[in-house]
Every structure is written in C-alpha cells, then in structure tokens.
Design a protein around this motif. Structure first.
Motif, PDB file in Angstrom:
ATOM      1  N   ILE A  78      -4.122  -3.247   8.680  1.00 35.64           N
ATOM      2  CA  ILE A  78      -4.444  -1.889   9.000  1.00 35.64           C
ATOM      3  C   ILE A  78      -5.423  -1.897  10.322  1.00 35.64           C
ATOM      4  CG2 ILE A  78      -5.715  -0.013   8.185  1.00 35.64           C
ATOM      5  CD1 ILE A  78      -4.981  -0.936   5.239  1.00 35.64           C
ATOM      6  N   GLU A  79      -4.924  -1.034  11.186  1.00 36.33           N
ATOM      7  CA  GLU A  79      -5.567  -0.838  12.460  1.00 36.33           C
ATOM      8  C   GLU A  79      -5.541   0.442  12.668  1.00 36.33           C
ATOM      9  OE1 GLU A  79      -3.310  -2.835  15.508  1.00 36.33           O
ATOM     10  OE2 GLU A  79      -3.646  -4.920  14.623  1.00 36.33           O
ATOM     11  N   PHE A  92     -10.329  -1.265   6.106  1.00 39.02           N
ATOM     12  CA  PHE A  92     -10.194  -0.343   7.076  1.00 39.02           C
ATOM     13  C   PHE A  92     -11.336  -0.321   8.113  1.00 39.02           C
ATOM     14  CE2 PHE A  92      -8.397   1.310   3.294  1.00 39.02           C
ATOM     15  CZ  PHE A  92      -7.352   1.824   3.613  1.00 39.02           C
ATOM     16  N   PRO A  93     -10.948  -0.466   9.303  1.00 41.43           N
ATOM     17  CA  PRO A  93     -11.874  -0.295  10.532  1.00 41.43           C
ATOM     18  C   PRO A  93     -12.607   1.129  10.312  1.00 41.43           C
ATOM     19  CG  PRO A  93      -9.627  -0.423  11.301  1.00 41.43           C
ATOM     20  CD  PRO A  93      -9.750  -0.325   9.858  1.00 41.43           C
ATOM     21  N   GLY A  94     -13.796   1.073  10.716  1.00 43.79           N
ATOM     22  CA  GLY A  94     -14.685   2.239  10.760  1.00 43.79           C
ATOM     23  C   GLY A  94     -14.204   3.233  11.878  1.00 43.79           C
ATOM     24  N   LEU A  95     -14.171   4.476  11.503  1.00 47.37           N
ATOM     25  CA  LEU A  95     -13.571   5.580  12.361  1.00 47.37           C
ATOM     26  C   LEU A  95     -14.829   6.671  12.710  1.00 47.37           C
ATOM     27  CD1 LEU A  95     -10.186   6.442  11.444  1.00 47.37           C
ATOM     28  CD2 LEU A  95     -11.001   5.475  13.588  1.00 47.37           C
ATOM     29  N   MET A 136       1.035  -1.181   0.354  1.00 47.73           N
ATOM     30  CA  MET A 136       0.000  -0.037  -0.020  1.00 47.73           C
ATOM     31  C   MET A 136       0.729   1.162   0.008  1.00 47.73           C
ATOM     32  SD  MET A 136      -3.021   0.905   2.602  1.00 47.73           S
ATOM     33  CE  MET A 136      -3.723  -0.509   2.136  1.00 47.73           C
ATOM     34  N   ALA A 137       0.543   2.182  -0.842  1.00 43.89           N
ATOM     35  CA  ALA A 137       1.579   3.273  -1.215  1.00 43.89           C
ATOM     36  C   ALA A 137       1.181   4.357   0.062  1.00 43.89           C
ATOM     37  CB  ALA A 137       1.159   4.075  -2.499  1.00 43.89           C
ATOM     38  N   HIS A 138       0.175   4.168   0.622  1.00 43.03           N
ATOM     39  CA  HIS A 138      -0.139   5.465   1.606  1.00 43.03           C
ATOM     40  C   HIS A 138      -1.274   4.859   2.616  1.00 43.03           C
ATOM     41  CE1 HIS A 138      -1.287   9.272   3.541  1.00 43.03           C
ATOM     42  NE2 HIS A 138      -2.468   9.038   3.107  1.00 43.03           N
ATOM     43  N   THR A 139      -0.798   5.135   3.996  1.00 46.29           N
ATOM     44  CA  THR A 139      -1.950   4.771   4.933  1.00 46.29           C
ATOM     45  C   THR A 139      -2.505   6.017   5.380  1.00 46.29           C
ATOM     46  OG1 THR A 139      -0.222   3.292   5.678  1.00 46.29           O
ATOM     47  CG2 THR A 139      -2.150   3.536   7.236  1.00 46.29           C
ATOM     48  N   PRO A 140      -3.803   6.135   5.113  1.00 48.75           N
ATOM     49  CA  PRO A 140      -4.772   7.037   5.389  1.00 48.75           C
ATOM     50  C   PRO A 140      -4.541   7.717   7.143  1.00 48.75           C
ATOM     51  CG  PRO A 140      -6.191   5.734   4.091  1.00 48.75           C
ATOM     52  CD  PRO A 140      -4.701   5.010   4.664  1.00 48.75           C
ATOM     53  N   PHE A 141      -4.674   8.826   7.205  1.00 49.38           N
ATOM     54  CA  PHE A 141      -4.802   9.436   8.538  1.00 49.38           C
ATOM     55  C   PHE A 141      -5.619   8.774   9.312  1.00 49.38           C
ATOM     56  CE2 PHE A 141      -5.944  12.493  11.794  1.00 49.38           C
ATOM     57  CZ  PHE A 141      -4.573  13.197  12.021  1.00 49.38           C
ATOM     58  N   TYR A 145     -13.308   5.999   5.858  1.00 49.88           N
ATOM     59  CA  TYR A 145     -13.493   6.291   7.170  1.00 49.88           C
ATOM     60  C   TYR A 145     -14.798   5.598   8.026  1.00 49.88           C
ATOM     61  CZ  TYR A 145      -9.497   9.094   7.080  1.00 49.88           C
ATOM     62  OH  TYR A 145      -8.329   9.781   6.819  1.00 49.88           O
ATOM     63  N   LEU A 146     -15.772   5.323   6.771  1.00 47.93           N
ATOM     64  CA  LEU A 146     -16.961   4.477   7.365  1.00 47.93           C
ATOM     65  C   LEU A 146     -16.677   3.115   7.799  1.00 47.93           C
ATOM     66  CD1 LEU A 146     -19.486   5.904   4.806  1.00 47.93           C
ATOM     67  CD2 LEU A 146     -19.559   6.101   7.145  1.00 47.93           C
TER      68      LEU A 146
END
Length: 138
Positions: free
Chosen positions: A15-16, A69-72, A1-6, A63-64
């Motif tokens: 991904i956690e 990706f876990p939801g934030l 993965m090139a970029h891990t989102p904020f 982010y959902l």
C-alpha cells in the motif's frame, strides 16, 4: 484486501500513497478547516463522494498511519478535524439527541398446558411439550 481507502493504492502488493488523491485529501482537510461545508470542501477538492463517505474519510484514524498504511495527516490535524466536527455538531444541535424509545407490546400471549405424559425419547418429549403451547390473541 477488499477495499483500498481513498488516498492509497496498491503497488507491487504494498500500500502506497496515491499522489493525486493524497493532494485532494489534503485540500479537503484545508477547505473543511477553513470553514467550508463538507459538501463544498469535497467539491472544491475534486472528491466526488457522498456526504457519508467524506465523513468516514475525515474520521478514519488509518490516515494517521500505521504498520500497513503510510500517514497522510498529522495527529494535530486529525484532532483539529475532530474538534471542528464537534463544534459544528454542537452549533447545529446534533449532540445528545436521543430517540424516543420504541416499545413493542405483542398482541398475543403464549400458554402451555399441563405436562402429563413423559417419554423416554427426548425428541418425542420435546415434540409433545411443544404441542401443548397455545397462542392466544389479546
């Protein structure tokens, strides 16, 4: 993965949620929905990113939560953000703004002379036909 989102981090290949960034993200949402500007909400939440990056964070459906990706953020909060952004854009007159369509008129034309010769070799024929193209400045 090139970029891990904020708000996320990679731990043991998975991904956690990054605890500190997730709290900053939640504070950003609360501040923005309470009426603060994007820049002030970001500053108050401790997120030092550009205006464009903050906008992408607030509009990113990742982010959902999904399979990776876990939801934030809840769907309700995401919809509130969308409505708030729309309301502010409307108030500032940023909806349905269209640019005047740019037109380009070239100041030259192309013409081609009469094709008189025929060659069996298609490459030679193409070279001949292309040699007949003339550009005229108008």
């Amino acid at each position: 993965m090139a970029h891990t989102p904020f708000g996320y981090e990679i731990v043991d290949g998975k991904i956690e949620i990054h605890a500190i960034e997730a709290e900053q993200f939640k504070l950003l949402i609360q501040s923005y929905l309470s009426g603060k500007s994007l820049a002030n909400a970001a500053r108050d939440s401790g997120i030092n990113r550009s205006h464009g990056v903050i906008t992408r964070i607030l509009t990113n459906e990742r982010y959902l939560g999904n399979a990776i990706f876990p939801g934030l953020i809840s769907k309700e909060q995401f919809e509130q953000l969308k409505e708030e952004r729309f309301k502010r854009a409307k108030k500032l007159g940023r909806l349905n703004r269209t640019k005047a369509e740019e037109t380009f008129t070239p100041n030259f034309t192309f013409t081609i002379g009469k094709v008189e010769n025929k060659y069996d070799n298609p490459i030679k024929q193409a070279e001949y036909v292309y040699s007949l193209i003339k550009e005229e400045v108008t």
